[in-house]
Design a protein around this motif. Structure first.
Motif, PDB file in Angstrom:
ATOM      1  N   PHE A 111      10.799 -23.744  -1.306  1.00 36.31           N
ATOM      2  CA  PHE A 111      11.115 -24.175   0.059  1.00 36.31           C
ATOM      3  C   PHE A 111      10.323 -23.359   1.077  1.00 36.31           C
ATOM      4  N   VAL A 112       9.058 -23.188   0.812  1.00 38.87           N
ATOM      5  CA  VAL A 112       8.050 -22.534   1.653  1.00 38.87           C
ATOM      6  C   VAL A 112       8.302 -21.032   1.802  1.00 38.87           C
ATOM      7  N   ILE A 113       9.484 -20.558   1.515  1.00 35.95           N
ATOM      8  CA  ILE A 113       9.791 -19.126   1.649  1.00 35.95           C
ATOM      9  C   ILE A 113       8.981 -18.332   0.627  1.00 35.95           C
ATOM     10  N   GLY A 114       9.092 -18.721  -0.639  1.00 38.68           N
ATOM     11  CA  GLY A 114       8.369 -18.029  -1.693  1.00 38.68           C
ATOM     12  C   GLY A 114       6.872 -18.171  -1.547  1.00 38.68           C
ATOM     13  N   PHE A 115       6.433 -19.350  -1.117  1.00 37.17           N
ATOM     14  CA  PHE A 115       5.010 -19.581  -0.908  1.00 37.17           C
ATOM     15  C   PHE A 115       4.442 -18.626   0.126  1.00 37.17           C
ATOM     16  N   LEU A 116       5.092 -18.526   1.274  1.00 36.81           N
ATOM     17  CA  LEU A 116       4.578 -17.664   2.346  1.00 36.81           C
ATOM     18  C   LEU A 116       4.624 -16.188   1.972  1.00 36.81           C
ATOM     19  N   LEU A 117       5.717 -15.750   1.357  1.00 36.13           N
ATOM     20  CA  LEU A 117       5.818 -14.348   0.959  1.00 36.13           C
ATOM     21  C   LEU A 117       4.754 -13.981  -0.083  1.00 36.13           C
ATOM     22  N   SER A 118       4.539 -14.865  -1.049  1.00 35.62           N
ATOM     23  CA  SER A 118       3.529 -14.601  -2.075  1.00 35.62           C
ATOM     24  C   SER A 118       2.123 -14.634  -1.506  1.00 35.62           C
ATOM     25  N   LEU A 119       1.894 -15.534  -0.584  1.00 34.34           N
ATOM     26  CA  LEU A 119       0.576 -15.623   0.055  1.00 34.34           C
ATOM     27  C   LEU A 119       0.276 -14.369   0.861  1.00 34.34           C
ATOM     28  N   VAL A 120       1.245 -13.890   1.618  1.00 34.78           N
ATOM     29  CA  VAL A 120       1.055 -12.659   2.400  1.00 34.78           C
ATOM     30  C   VAL A 120       0.890 -11.462   1.470  1.00 34.78           C
ATOM     31  N   GLY A 121       1.680 -11.391   0.403  1.00 29.59           N
ATOM     32  CA  GLY A 121       1.555 -10.297  -0.551  1.00 29.59           C
ATOM     33  C   GLY A 121       0.196 -10.278  -1.231  1.00 29.59           C
ATOM     34  N   GLY A 122      -0.296 -11.430  -1.629  1.00 32.87           N
ATOM     35  CA  GLY A 122      -1.621 -11.500  -2.246  1.00 32.87           C
ATOM     36  C   GLY A 122      -2.724 -11.103  -1.280  1.00 32.87           C
ATOM     37  N   ALA A 123      -2.608 -11.546  -0.034  1.00 34.27           N
ATOM     38  CA  ALA A 123      -3.617 -11.187   0.972  1.00 34.27           C
ATOM     39  C   ALA A 123      -3.586  -9.690   1.269  1.00 34.27           C
ATOM     40  N   LEU A 124      -2.401  -9.112   1.330  1.00 39.52           N
ATOM     41  CA  LEU A 124      -2.301  -7.668   1.550  1.00 39.52           C
ATOM     42  C   LEU A 124      -2.898  -6.889   0.381  1.00 39.52           C
ATOM     43  N   SER A 125      -2.703  -7.391  -0.822  1.00 37.44           N
ATOM     44  CA  SER A 125      -3.243  -6.705  -1.989  1.00 37.44           C
ATOM     45  C   SER A 125      -4.763  -6.756  -2.021  1.00 37.44           C
ATOM     46  N   VAL A 126      -5.323  -7.901  -1.682  1.00 39.40           N
ATOM     47  CA  VAL A 126      -6.779  -8.021  -1.671  1.00 39.40           C
ATOM     48  C   VAL A 126      -7.387  -7.142  -0.584  1.00 39.40           C
ATOM     49  N   SER A 127      -6.726  -7.042   0.548  1.00 42.80           N
ATOM     50  CA  SER A 127      -7.301  -6.298   1.672  1.00 42.80           C
ATOM     51  C   SER A 127      -6.993  -4.807   1.639  1.00 42.80           C
ATOM     52  N   TRP A 128      -6.102  -4.345   0.766  1.00 41.63           N
ATOM     53  CA  TRP A 128      -5.730  -2.932   0.725  1.00 41.63           C
ATOM     54  C   TRP A 128      -6.864  -2.110   0.145  1.00 41.63           C
ATOM     55  N   ALA A 129      -7.098  -0.954   0.720  1.00 41.87           N
ATOM     56  CA  ALA A 129      -8.097  -0.013   0.207  1.00 41.87           C
ATOM     57  C   ALA A 129      -7.470   1.372   0.199  1.00 41.87           C
ATOM     58  N   PRO A 130      -7.765   2.172  -0.827  1.00 41.62           N
ATOM     59  CA  PRO A 130      -7.200   3.521  -0.850  1.00 41.62           C
ATOM     60  C   PRO A 130      -7.746   4.351   0.298  1.00 41.62           C
ATOM     61  N   ALA A 131      -6.965   5.312   0.732  1.00 35.98           N
ATOM     62  CA  ALA A 131      -7.372   6.170   1.834  1.00 35.98           C
ATOM     63  C   ALA A 131      -8.541   7.041   1.410  1.00 35.98           C
ATOM     64  N   ALA A 132      -9.377   7.380   2.369  1.00 37.90           N
ATOM     65  CA  ALA A 132     -10.502   8.265   2.092  1.00 37.90           C
ATOM     66  C   ALA A 132      -9.968   9.651   1.762  1.00 37.90           C
ATOM     67  N   PRO A 133     -10.582  10.336   0.807  1.00 34.60           N
ATOM     68  CA  PRO A 133     -10.106  11.688   0.488  1.00 34.60           C
ATOM     69  C   PRO A 133     -10.287  12.609   1.681  1.00 34.60           C
ATOM     70  N   GLN A 134      -9.326  13.501   1.848  1.00 36.37           N
ATOM     71  CA  GLN A 134      -9.379  14.421   2.982  1.00 36.37           C
ATOM     72  C   GLN A 134     -10.431  15.482   2.746  1.00 36.37           C
ATOM     73  N   ARG A 135     -11.069  15.909   3.833  1.00 29.54           N
ATOM     74  CA  ARG A 135     -11.999  17.025   3.755  1.00 29.54           C
ATOM     75  C   ARG A 135     -11.195  18.300   3.590  1.00 29.54           C
ATOM     76  N   ALA A 136     -11.854  19.340   3.143  1.00 25.33           N
ATOM     77  CA  ALA A 136     -11.166  20.602   2.869  1.00 25.33           C
ATOM     78  C   ALA A 136     -10.548  21.194   4.129  1.00 25.33           C
ATOM     79  N   ASP A 137     -11.227  21.084   5.284  1.00 23.54           N
ATOM     80  CA  ASP A 137     -10.673  21.655   6.509  1.00 23.54           C
ATOM     81  C   ASP A 137      -9.489  20.854   7.029  1.00 23.54           C
ATOM     82  N   GLU A 138      -9.442  19.528   6.764  1.00 23.77           N
ATOM     83  CA  GLU A 138      -8.300  18.724   7.188  1.00 23.77           C
ATOM     84  C   GLU A 138      -7.104  18.973   6.291  1.00 23.77           C
ATOM     85  N   ALA A 139      -7.345  19.176   4.997  1.00 23.32           N
ATOM     86  CA  ALA A 139      -6.247  19.375   4.057  1.00 23.32           C
ATOM     87  C   ALA A 139      -5.552  20.709   4.307  1.00 23.32           C
TER      88      ALA A 139
END
Length: 189
Positions: A111-139
């Motif tokens: 009833f479109v609920i599962g479709f929209l939630l799965s579509l948003v979840g898939g799009a978030l997964s494709v667009s997610w990128a791990p954070a850049a490692p911190q430099r030594a002075d920032e850490a």
């Protein structure tokens, strides 16, 4: 416990909360959560019965097994995004495709609920990128000892570049002018 031991007095709920936040930050958490939440209505509605007084309304279709498979696969992909985040792009694309397939198979995608939630979840997964490692002075929160060894090439002062890194940075083709593209020759008039 003695009053001198400050690390021992920290409440265990804060420790668990901090660990969960660190765990959540290293993976596509919201993508997995949306994908799993989208798989639930897709798998549930074909097997649910709605009772209105003495009348029973069954949502089951001939494709009930197909919607159960799609829902279970979406839930599995959500867990995959959480616990095996290296394959997040594959899991995201598979979640998007399963969400699209659920439209004709599983009661208009749960009833479109599962479709929209799965579509948003898939799009978030494709667009997610791990954070850049911190430099030594920032850490550490302080200044870095010695020259800028942890800095990328572009951010280093020119006096600290040595060896192969001392080669001047070349500009991309998008930055060249027409005169430079023609080998430095200028046209007269």
């Amino acid at each position: 416990m003695s009053p001198e031991s400050t690390g021992q007095n920290e409440h265990h709920i804060r420790v668990y909360r901090r660990r969960f936040r660190a765990w959540r930050g290293n993976r596509p958490f919201w993508a997995g959560l949306f994908t799993m939440a989208g798989g639930l209505p897709i798998a549930y509605f074909p097997y649910a019965d709605l009772h209105l007084g003495n009348m029973t309304l069954a949502m089951s279709t001939t494709a009930g097994a197909g919607s159960l498979i799609i829902g279970v696969l979406l839930i599995t992909l959500g867990f995959t995004m959480w616990f095996h985040h290296i394959v997040r792009v594959f899991a995201g694309i598979a979640a998007i495709l399963l969400a699209l397939i659920s439209l004709p198979v599983a009661n208009i995608g749960g009833f479109v609920i599962g479709f929209l939630l799965s579509l948003v979840g898939g799009a978030l997964s494709v667009s997610w990128a791990p954070a850049a490692p911190q430099r030594a002075d920032e850490a550490t929160g302080g200044e870095q000892a010695g020259p800028a060894k942890g800095l990328p090439y572009e951010e280093r002062p020119e006096g600290e570049l040595q060896g192969a890194a001392a080669v001047p940075r070349q500009h991309g083709a998008g930055l060249d002018t027409a005169a430079e593209a023609e080998g430095g020759r200028h046209r007269a008039g």
